[in-house]
Scaffold this motif. Structure first.
Motif, PDB file in Angstrom:
ATOM      1  N   GLY A  13       0.805  -1.220   0.000  1.00 19.73           N
ATOM      2  CA  GLY A  13       0.000   0.000   0.000  1.00 19.73           C
ATOM      3  C   GLY A  13       0.828   1.255   0.000  1.00 19.73           C
ATOM      4  O   GLY A  13       0.522   2.213  -0.691  1.00 19.73           O
ATOM      5  N   ILE A  16       2.342   2.241  -3.384  1.00 14.01           N
ATOM      6  CA  ILE A  16       1.408   2.725  -4.387  1.00 14.01           C
ATOM      7  C   ILE A  16       1.127   4.205  -4.237  1.00 14.01           C
ATOM      8  O   ILE A  16       0.769   4.876  -5.177  1.00 14.01           O
ATOM      9  N   THR A  17       1.284   4.732  -3.046  1.00 16.03           N
ATOM     10  CA  THR A  17       1.037   6.155  -2.810  1.00 16.03           C
ATOM     11  C   THR A  17       1.982   6.995  -3.651  1.00 16.03           C
ATOM     12  O   THR A  17       3.133   6.685  -3.780  1.00 16.03           O
ATOM     13  N   GLN A  34       2.304   4.053  -8.065  1.00 16.87           N
ATOM     14  CA  GLN A  34       0.863   4.198  -7.944  1.00 16.87           C
ATOM     15  C   GLN A  34       0.387   3.458  -6.700  1.00 16.87           C
ATOM     16  O   GLN A  34       0.478   2.242  -6.620  1.00 16.87           O
ATOM     17  N   ILE A  36      -2.101   1.619  -4.642  1.00 12.47           N
ATOM     18  CA  ILE A  36      -3.340   0.933  -4.996  1.00 12.47           C
ATOM     19  C   ILE A  36      -4.191   0.584  -3.784  1.00 12.47           C
ATOM     20  O   ILE A  36      -5.349   0.232  -3.915  1.00 12.47           O
ATOM     21  N   PHE A  37      -3.609   0.684  -2.594  1.00 14.56           N
ATOM     22  CA  PHE A  37      -4.366   0.370  -1.384  1.00 14.56           C
ATOM     23  C   PHE A  37      -3.681   0.994  -0.182  1.00 14.56           C
ATOM     24  O   PHE A  37      -2.462   0.935  -0.055  1.00 14.56           O
ATOM     25  N   LYS A  52       0.540   0.206   3.092  1.00 16.10           N
ATOM     26  CA  LYS A  52       0.366   0.688   1.717  1.00 16.10           C
ATOM     27  C   LYS A  52       0.853  -0.356   0.728  1.00 16.10           C
ATOM     28  O   LYS A  52       1.915  -0.954   0.906  1.00 16.10           O
ATOM     29  N   LEU A  55       2.289   0.039  -6.651  1.00 17.93           N
ATOM     30  CA  LEU A  55       2.713  -0.538  -7.915  1.00 17.93           C
ATOM     31  C   LEU A  55       3.842   0.333  -8.464  1.00 17.93           C
ATOM     32  O   LEU A  55       3.668   1.527  -8.679  1.00 17.93           O
ATOM     33  N   LYS A 119       7.540  -4.511 -13.383  1.00 17.36           N
ATOM     34  CA  LYS A 119       6.467  -4.096 -12.481  1.00 17.36           C
ATOM     35  C   LYS A 119       6.652  -4.823 -11.155  1.00 17.36           C
ATOM     36  O   LYS A 119       6.802  -6.043 -11.123  1.00 17.36           O
ATOM     37  N   LEU A 121       5.157  -5.068  -7.047  1.00 16.44           N
ATOM     38  CA  LEU A 121       4.163  -4.737  -6.049  1.00 16.44           C
ATOM     39  C   LEU A 121       4.942  -4.603  -4.749  1.00 16.44           C
ATOM     40  O   LEU A 121       5.543  -5.564  -4.265  1.00 16.44           O
TER      41      LEU A 121
END
Length: 137
Positions: A13, A16-17, A34, A36-37, A52, A55, A119, A121
């Motif tokens: 998460g 992604i911020t 990015q 995402i959560f 957090k 991506l 990519k 996560l």
């Protein structure tokens, strides 16, 4: 087991911020991370901790700027292949690999290998509002 899952979800998460929103203006990649959560955790064992999921995308041929993560970082490679110099040691990762990074150690360089984007996560967990990425000094 629950703590590991929660910590992992928190780190992703944080990644992604948007780095600009979190740190003022840190760009470790051409494509901004990015978020995402995001979830604020207030359980008996995790008080006021922010989780957090981020991506992260590196374009083919891209070399990431030196940076550090002030909170624990867990990452999973979704696609692509890259090398990352972390705390002076070079690591090679490909799709399907997972790794952990200790807080505050320097990423000297991250570069993509091959002709496909990378990519990741990434999952961060730390004090509410604490940035997940900072420029290396």
């Amino acid at each position: 087991m629950k703590k590991i899952v929660l910590a992992t979800m928190a780190i992703v998460g944080l990644l992604i911020t948007s780095t600009k929103a979190q740190t003022g203006h840190v760009e470790a990649t051409k494509t901004p991370p990015q978020v995402i959560f995001t979830k604020l955790l207030n359980t008996p064992s995790l008080k006021n901790q922010e989780f957090k999921m981020v991506l992260v995308t590196f374009q083919p041929g891209e070399i990431g700027a030196p940076h550090r993560h002030p909170i624990p970082t867990f990452a999973y490679v979704i696609e692509g292949e890259f090398e990352s110099t972390f705390n002076g040691k070079t690591h090679h990762y490909k799709a399907g690999d997972a790794f952990y990074e200790e807080p505050n150690l320097v990423h000297g360089q991250t570069k993509t290998l091959g002709d496909k984007p990378v990519k990741l996560l990434a999952i961060f967990i730390g004090d509410k509002g604490k940035p997940f990425i900072e420029p290396a000094k």
